[in-house]
Design an enzyme around this catalytic site. Sequence first.
Site, PDB file in Angstrom:
ATOM      1  N   GLU A 212       0.831  -1.211   0.000  1.00 54.85           N
ATOM      2  CA  GLU A 212       0.000   0.000   0.000  1.00 54.85           C
ATOM      3  C   GLU A 212       0.862   1.256   0.000  1.00 54.85           C
ATOM      4  O   GLU A 212       1.853   1.330   0.708  1.00 54.85           O
ATOM      5  CB  GLU A 212      -0.902   0.013   1.237  1.00 54.85           C
ATOM      6  CG  GLU A 212      -1.878  -1.142   1.313  1.00 54.85           C
ATOM      7  CD  GLU A 212      -2.976  -1.065   0.253  1.00 54.85           C
ATOM      8  OE1 GLU A 212      -3.149   0.009  -0.356  1.00 54.85           O
ATOM      9  OE2 GLU A 212      -3.649  -2.095   0.038  1.00 54.85           O
TER      10      GLU A 212
ATOM     11  N   ARG B 248     -17.759  -0.630   6.095  1.00 49.33           N
ATOM     12  CA  ARG B 248     -18.812  -1.189   5.232  1.00 49.33           C
ATOM     13  C   ARG B 248     -19.583  -2.257   6.003  1.00 49.33           C
ATOM     14  O   ARG B 248     -20.780  -2.434   5.834  1.00 49.33           O
ATOM     15  CB  ARG B 248     -18.139  -1.783   3.992  1.00 49.33           C
ATOM     16  CG  ARG B 248     -19.026  -2.197   2.859  1.00 49.33           C
ATOM     17  CD  ARG B 248     -18.177  -2.612   1.639  1.00 49.33           C
ATOM     18  NE  ARG B 248     -16.979  -3.362   2.006  1.00 49.33           N
ATOM     19  CZ  ARG B 248     -16.944  -4.672   2.275  1.00 49.33           C
ATOM     20  NH1 ARG B 248     -18.034  -5.392   2.204  1.00 49.33           N
ATOM     21  NH2 ARG B 248     -15.807  -5.266   2.589  1.00 49.33           N
TER      22      ARG B 248
ATOM     23  N   CYS C 135      -7.840  -2.531   8.218  1.00 44.57           N
ATOM     24  CA  CYS C 135      -6.463  -2.555   7.704  1.00 44.57           C
ATOM     25  C   CYS C 135      -5.893  -1.147   7.603  1.00 44.57           C
ATOM     26  O   CYS C 135      -4.771  -0.880   8.051  1.00 44.57           O
ATOM     27  CB  CYS C 135      -6.398  -3.248   6.342  1.00 44.57           C
ATOM     28  SG  CYS C 135      -6.645  -5.033   6.465  1.00 44.57           S
TER      29      CYS C 135
ATOM     30  N   HIS D 255      -1.469  -5.783   1.397  1.00 46.98           N
ATOM     31  CA  HIS D 255      -2.661  -6.616   1.290  1.00 46.98           C
ATOM     32  C   HIS D 255      -2.350  -7.863   0.458  1.00 46.98           C
ATOM     33  O   HIS D 255      -1.655  -7.768  -0.560  1.00 46.98           O
ATOM     34  CB  HIS D 255      -3.803  -5.842   0.609  1.00 46.98           C
ATOM     35  CG  HIS D 255      -4.733  -5.161   1.569  1.00 46.98           C
ATOM     36  ND1 HIS D 255      -4.861  -3.795   1.626  1.00 46.98           N
ATOM     37  CD2 HIS D 255      -5.593  -5.670   2.510  1.00 46.98           C
ATOM     38  CE1 HIS D 255      -5.766  -3.489   2.567  1.00 46.98           C
ATOM     39  NE2 HIS D 255      -6.215  -4.604   3.102  1.00 46.98           N
TER      40      HIS D 255
HETATM   41  N1  PCA Z   1      -8.712  -7.201   5.838  1.00 47.86           N
HETATM   42  C1  PCA Z   1      -9.563  -6.112   6.254  1.00 47.86           C
HETATM   43  C2  PCA Z   1      -9.426  -6.033   7.742  1.00 47.86           C
HETATM   44  C3  PCA Z   1      -8.773  -7.299   8.157  1.00 47.86           C
HETATM   45  C4  PCA Z   1      -8.294  -7.899   6.912  1.00 47.86           C
HETATM   46  O1  PCA Z   1      -7.579  -8.908   6.825  1.00 47.86           O
HETATM   47  C5  PCA Z   1      -9.231  -4.788   5.531  1.00 47.86           C
HETATM   48  O2  PCA Z   1      -8.746  -4.832   4.392  1.00 47.86           O
HETATM   49  O3  PCA Z   1      -9.458  -3.728   6.100  1.00 47.86           O
END
Ligand code: PCA
Length: 209
Positions: free
Chosen positions: A82, A92, A145, A171
């Site tokens: 990111e 959401r 996240c 991610h």
């Molecule tokens: N993904 C979510 C929160 C926890 C996770 O593994 C996110 O992208 O915010």
Amino acid sequence: MTIDVLLTGFSPFAGAARNESWDAVVLASPMLREQGLDVVEVELPVEFGRAGALLLEALSAHRPRVVIATGLAAGRTAITPERVAINVRDARIPDNAGASPIDEPVVPGAPVGYFSTLPIKAMVAALATDGTPGSVSQTAGTYVCNDVFFQLQHRLATDAALGGIRGGFVHVPSADVVDARSAARALVRLVEVALRTQADAPLAGGAEH
Ligand code: PCA
């Protein structure tokens, strides 16, 4: 204590049985230890506020050279470092404690955003060399996240006692897109690149995510 790497992943959420980010961290950590690196891994709850607080506790306790927090982004087709954390919570779906903040700041009064201090372009380039799908993501969303990512970057930017520690967020896609072992190997690669790369590679921007 000082370690090389702090890795975090998340617990399952939204009714899922597993969270691929924690699976990747659990598999990657022993591989990194085999290379002689000191690694601490922490599983974070999918809860606004608390997840970031736990990461910050581990950060102060272990004082790593590099922090990589990870989470699942179902629907993505690549491992995505990111670029930027933003100062907003906009859920959401409720988090695992039932909280659904809407349009709230992560840290009241803090800046709108912070950039990752990981070498995200060099990381993506290393994934490409390995044949793993990877691209820079321009948003970590507004859920837990991003909440953790923002708390991490805010602390690193404002706490002089943590000066020199570099950190960011990655991610991972769901396991049907990138299986657990491949995601773990990718994470190992990202850690290696982050530890050895001080200035990021000036590569042209990647695909949109
Ligand atoms: N993904 C979510 C929160 C926890 C996770 O593994 C996110 O992208 O915010």
